[in-house]
Design an enzyme around this catalytic site. Sequence first.
Site, PDB file in Angstrom:
ATOM      1  N   GLU A   1       0.862  -1.181   0.000  1.00 33.66           N
ATOM      2  CA  GLU A   1       0.000   0.000   0.000  1.00 33.66           C
ATOM      3  C   GLU A   1       0.905   1.241   0.000  1.00 33.66           C
ATOM      4  O   GLU A   1       1.618   1.484   0.973  1.00 33.66           O
ATOM      5  CB  GLU A   1      -0.889  -0.049   1.250  1.00 33.66           C
ATOM      6  N   SER A   2       0.860   1.975  -1.101  1.00 34.76           N
ATOM      7  CA  SER A   2       1.837   3.055  -1.281  1.00 34.76           C
ATOM      8  C   SER A   2       1.665   4.200  -0.277  1.00 34.76           C
ATOM      9  O   SER A   2       2.643   4.864   0.078  1.00 34.76           O
ATOM     10  CB  SER A   2       1.786   3.585  -2.712  1.00 34.76           C
TER      11      SER A   2
ATOM     12  N   CYS B   1       4.046  -3.042  -8.260  1.00 35.32           N
ATOM     13  CA  CYS B   1       2.755  -2.585  -7.769  1.00 35.32           C
ATOM     14  C   CYS B   1       2.892  -1.324  -6.901  1.00 35.32           C
ATOM     15  O   CYS B   1       3.208  -0.267  -7.432  1.00 35.32           O
ATOM     16  CB  CYS B   1       2.050  -3.735  -7.073  1.00 35.32           C
TER      17      CYS B   1
ATOM     18  N   HIS C   1       2.401  -8.419  -9.996  1.00 29.89           N
ATOM     19  CA  HIS C   1       3.212  -9.038  -8.938  1.00 29.89           C
ATOM     20  C   HIS C   1       4.001 -10.224  -9.498  1.00 29.89           C
ATOM     21  O   HIS C   1       3.570 -11.374  -9.346  1.00 29.89           O
ATOM     22  CB  HIS C   1       2.302  -9.538  -7.804  1.00 29.89           C
TER      23      HIS C   1
ATOM     24  N   GLU D   1       6.467 -11.687  -8.409  1.00 27.39           N
ATOM     25  CA  GLU D   1       6.977 -12.590  -7.367  1.00 27.39           C
ATOM     26  C   GLU D   1       5.950 -13.667  -7.001  1.00 27.39           C
ATOM     27  O   GLU D   1       6.274 -14.610  -6.289  1.00 27.39           O
ATOM     28  CB  GLU D   1       7.394 -11.777  -6.123  1.00 27.39           C
TER      29      GLU D   1
HETATM   30  N1  GLN Z   1      -3.052   0.287  -5.302  1.00 25.41           N
HETATM   31  C1  GLN Z   1      -2.147  -0.014  -4.234  1.00 25.41           C
HETATM   32  C2  GLN Z   1      -1.466   1.235  -3.714  1.00 25.41           C
HETATM   33  O1  GLN Z   1      -1.925   2.290  -3.908  1.00 25.41           O
HETATM   34  C3  GLN Z   1      -1.087  -0.990  -4.697  1.00 25.41           C
HETATM   35  C4  GLN Z   1      -1.619  -2.386  -4.673  1.00 25.41           C
HETATM   36  C5  GLN Z   1      -0.568  -3.446  -4.585  1.00 25.41           C
HETATM   37  O2  GLN Z   1       0.607  -3.162  -4.332  1.00 25.41           O
HETATM   38  N2  GLN Z   1      -0.963  -4.669  -4.714  1.00 25.41           N
HETATM   39  O3  GLN Z   1      -0.466   1.176  -3.077  1.00 25.41           O
END
Ligand code: GLN
Length: 189
Positions: free
Chosen positions: A52-53, A80, A171, A173
Amino acid sequence: MGGIFPKIGILGLQGAFQKHHEMFKGIQVEARFILYPGQIRECDGLVLPGGESTTMTKLISEMHLRDELDAFSGPIFGTCAGAILLSKSAGDSRVQTLKRMDIRIDRKGYGRQVDSFIQSVQLTFDKTPFRGIFIRAPRIVDFSDGVEVLGEFEGEAVFLRDNNNLLATFHPELSNDARVHQYFIDQFF
Ligand code: GLN
């Protein structure tokens, strides 16, 4: 650089960091988790995992990793949420990006309905498509001419390179297929 044995640091603050470690182990590359200041400068390359960024932005500050991340000049691979962090802008003031790739990205560009999906990603460097697992994936909005597209599906760029940075909006990984991780190692070390 670390020759044939680069030291890869995986940001281990939050999210999908463990599987990256397993991937690198599978291709005989040493990786360690990054949690504290001082660890980043000991690495030849970094991985910013999914997660989650917004949370990662907070934790990077709280753990005092921001300056060292900004100063790091070696290769970085972001997946991601990590891809969001590498971009120039993510269109969300809560996310402080590293601006290492000349790419604009939309954190929730695929919308909530298509929360997660799987797509066959066509790679430029290998005929066999990659099983792309997209989880609340960000979407590339645009990028400059200097950015190279390495993977796409249905005209959507999902795996890109800008200088010594790579990002995947999926992803890699999680797919039990080390080609993307191997590509990162082969290209930069
Ligand atoms: N949308 C997510 C974010 O804002 C990222 C999702 C993920 O890393 N699987 O961080």
